[in-house]
Design a protein around this motif. Structure first.
Motif, mmCIF file in Angstrom:
data_model
loop_
_atom_site.group_PDB
_atom_site.id
_atom_site.type_symbol
_atom_site.label_atom_id
_atom_site.label_comp_id
_atom_site.label_asym_id
_atom_site.label_seq_id
_atom_site.Cartn_x
_atom_site.Cartn_y
_atom_site.Cartn_z
ATOM 1 N N ARG A 20 30.422 41.875 38.099
ATOM 2 C CA ARG A 20 30.214 40.173 38.303
ATOM 3 C C ARG A 20 30.108 40.060 39.948
ATOM 4 N NH1 ARG A 20 34.602 40.133 34.880
ATOM 5 N NH2 ARG A 20 36.378 40.013 36.325
ATOM 6 N N ALA A 21 30.754 40.832 40.789
ATOM 7 C CA ALA A 21 30.365 40.756 42.093
ATOM 8 C C ALA A 21 29.096 41.025 42.406
ATOM 9 C CB ALA A 21 31.328 41.429 42.902
ATOM 10 N N ALA A 22 28.339 42.076 41.890
ATOM 11 C CA ALA A 22 26.939 42.517 42.006
ATOM 12 C C ALA A 22 26.003 41.364 41.637
ATOM 13 C CB ALA A 22 26.764 43.775 41.377
ATOM 14 N N GLU A 23 26.281 40.794 40.624
ATOM 15 C CA GLU A 23 25.634 39.889 40.034
ATOM 16 C C GLU A 23 25.832 38.374 40.745
ATOM 17 O OE1 GLU A 23 27.135 38.627 36.274
ATOM 18 O OE2 GLU A 23 26.561 40.836 35.461
ATOM 19 N N VAL A 26 28.018 39.580 46.018
ATOM 20 C CA VAL A 26 29.201 39.710 46.809
ATOM 21 C C VAL A 26 29.721 41.087 47.251
ATOM 22 C CG1 VAL A 26 31.698 39.267 46.873
ATOM 23 C CG2 VAL A 26 30.106 37.532 45.823
ATOM 24 N N SER A 27 29.761 41.304 48.432
ATOM 25 C CA SER A 27 29.926 42.946 48.824
ATOM 26 C C SER A 27 31.287 43.318 48.638
ATOM 27 C CB SER A 27 29.741 42.847 50.448
ATOM 28 O OG SER A 27 30.690 42.213 50.961
ATOM 29 N N VAL A 28 31.530 44.530 48.450
ATOM 30 C CA VAL A 28 32.786 44.888 48.287
ATOM 31 C C VAL A 28 33.813 44.599 49.204
ATOM 32 C CG1 VAL A 28 34.210 47.206 47.878
ATOM 33 C CG2 VAL A 28 32.242 46.857 46.743
ATOM 34 N N PRO A 29 33.461 44.700 50.694
ATOM 35 C CA PRO A 29 34.515 44.315 51.786
ATOM 36 C C PRO A 29 34.658 42.933 51.525
ATOM 37 C CG PRO A 29 32.675 45.515 52.620
ATOM 38 C CD PRO A 29 32.360 45.293 51.255
ATOM 39 N N ASP A 30 33.964 42.074 51.205
ATOM 40 C CA ASP A 30 34.180 40.777 51.010
ATOM 41 C C ASP A 30 35.085 40.400 49.881
ATOM 42 O OD1 ASP A 30 32.577 39.821 53.079
ATOM 43 O OD2 ASP A 30 30.855 39.306 52.067
#
Length: 127
Positions: A20-23, A26-30
């Motif tokens: 969902r973050a990739a969609e 959103v970065s992993v650190p964020d």
């Protein structure tokens, strides 16, 4: 310890949350910074008053419910949780548990206002 929790967060949320973050771009650190305030360190205290075991958990609600793995708390008589900000919370009770799911829900005394429940995704319908 927070580095370990960050790794645990990765394992806990990796597949569905990162998808969902990739969609959402959103970065992993964020994503980590957004979710870390929900995490706590769980310590089981032995009969001698010393820390007998350490694990991780997360805030489930503003009223002081935490989720962790049942094996983290084991048969401990005294359990405490520590927030990322360093505030220690005394666990008042094991609210619910399930050995098969290795899940324990704990109730803490006086949850901090800054503690945010971990946003969980709604369950996906069966295929």
């Amino acid at each position: 310890m927070w580095g370990i929790l960050r790794a645990g967060l990765w394992l806990l949320c990796a597949t569905p949350t990162l998808a969902r973050a990739a969609e959402a771009d959103v970065s992993v650190p964020d994503l980590s910074e957004r979710l870390l305030p929900s995490l706590v360190v769980i310590e089981q205290i032995g009969r001698d008053g010393e820390v007998a075991g350490v694990g991780a958990g997360f805030m489930m609600s503003e009223v002081g419910l935490l989720a962790t793995s049942l094996h983290v708390i084991g048969e401990s008589r005294s359990i405490r949780a520590t927030t990322r900000a360093g505030r220690r919370l005394q666990v008042l009770a094991i609210h619910a548990w399930d050995r098969t799911a290795d899940l324990a829900i704990l109730r803490v005394d006086d949850p901090p206002e800054s503690a945010r429940p971990l946003p969980l995704a709604p369950p996906e319908p069966p295929r």
